[in-house]
Write an enzyme that holds these catalytic residues in place. Sequence first.
Site, PDB file in Angstrom:
ATOM      1  N   GLY A   2      21.941  50.276  40.907  1.00 20.23           N
ATOM      2  CA  GLY A   2      20.595  49.738  40.981  1.00 20.23           C
ATOM      3  C   GLY A   2      19.705  50.696  41.743  1.00 20.23           C
ATOM      4  O   GLY A   2      20.179  51.447  42.597  1.00 20.23           O
ATOM      5  N   GLN A  36      12.310  53.152  46.474  1.00 19.18           N
ATOM      6  CA  GLN A  36      13.327  54.129  46.890  1.00 19.18           C
ATOM      7  C   GLN A  36      13.032  55.530  46.378  1.00 19.18           C
ATOM      8  O   GLN A  36      13.615  56.496  46.875  1.00 19.18           O
ATOM      9  CB  GLN A  36      14.714  53.701  46.420  1.00 19.18           C
ATOM     10  N   CYS A  83      23.655  51.187  50.012  1.00 16.80           N
ATOM     11  CA  CYS A  83      22.291  51.457  49.556  1.00 16.80           C
ATOM     12  C   CYS A  83      22.081  52.967  49.520  1.00 16.80           C
ATOM     13  O   CYS A  83      22.419  53.666  50.479  1.00 16.80           O
ATOM     14  CB  CYS A  83      21.289  50.800  50.508  1.00 16.80           C
ATOM     15  N   LEU A  84      21.514  53.458  48.429  1.00 18.87           N
ATOM     16  CA  LEU A  84      21.269  54.896  48.302  1.00 18.87           C
ATOM     17  C   LEU A  84      20.293  55.403  49.356  1.00 18.87           C
ATOM     18  O   LEU A  84      20.312  56.582  49.700  1.00 18.87           O
ATOM     19  CB  LEU A  84      20.750  55.223  46.900  1.00 18.87           C
ATOM     20  N   HIS A 138      19.536  42.392  45.867  1.00 24.80           N
ATOM     21  CA  HIS A 138      19.436  43.599  46.696  1.00 24.80           C
ATOM     22  C   HIS A 138      18.182  44.398  46.310  1.00 24.80           C
ATOM     23  O   HIS A 138      17.407  44.811  47.181  1.00 24.80           O
ATOM     24  CB  HIS A 138      20.698  44.446  46.514  1.00 24.80           C
ATOM     25  N   GLU A 139      18.000  44.615  45.005  1.00 23.01           N
ATOM     26  CA  GLU A 139      16.848  45.407  44.559  1.00 23.01           C
ATOM     27  C   GLU A 139      15.541  44.638  44.759  1.00 23.01           C
ATOM     28  O   GLU A 139      14.517  45.229  45.118  1.00 23.01           O
ATOM     29  CB  GLU A 139      17.016  45.827  43.095  1.00 23.01           C
ATOM     30  N   HIS A 182      14.227  45.160  48.136  1.00 26.39           N
ATOM     31  CA  HIS A 182      13.493  46.426  48.290  1.00 26.39           C
ATOM     32  C   HIS A 182      12.013  46.237  47.973  1.00 26.39           C
ATOM     33  O   HIS A 182      11.152  46.848  48.615  1.00 26.39           O
ATOM     34  CB  HIS A 182      14.067  47.506  47.374  1.00 26.39           C
TER      35      HIS A 182
END
Length: 197
Positions: free
Chosen positions: A46, A51, A104-105, A146-147, A150
């Site tokens: 994702g 991000q 998380c990236l 999660h996304e 963000h």
Amino acid sequence: MAILPIYLYGHPVLRAPARPVEEDSPELQRLIDDMLETMYQASGIGLAAPQVGHSLRLFVMDLAQPQEEEEEGGRIRRPGRPEVLLNPQLIASSEVEVEYEEGCLSIPEVREPIWRPETIRVRYQDRYFRWHEEEITGLRARVFQHEHDHLEGILLIDRISAFRRRLLRRRLNEIAQGQVQVDYLLAPPFLPREAVR
């Protein structure tokens, strides 16, 4: 398609609520394609627009087993079943919550167990601005949440205890300063005004 740099913990774009996507454009479609390519290159499942430095209510996900191919510079993931979600809304959540370790990236090398509702009802537009409403569960529900976080300026570390955050303080400050070893493209670090509390 281009690989976009991923913004690290500490950059203000990750904390700002994202604005709605209001109209289609060649630039939007290019951003969507670039986000998918960036997600695959970073071996993510994702990726939200903040991000990659765009404060838009947009994220992409692909939970299918990807195909890996050799390319110049190493192996690269290719699409399984990519999803594009514009202006996503979380309508309802189950009372039953499940714990799962998330990463998380934008916060590399940190993985934490997070409790989230197991089943959610969602509404969103696809890349062609068609509305969809459905109930989702399992990993897809988790990645959506999660996304979606963000897009609200919420990070996974906001969902752990204050005690655990204190234990991670030093590592999070190192990440904010760009002291990470990852195999994907990163944006230059943004040195935060305030340290992790």
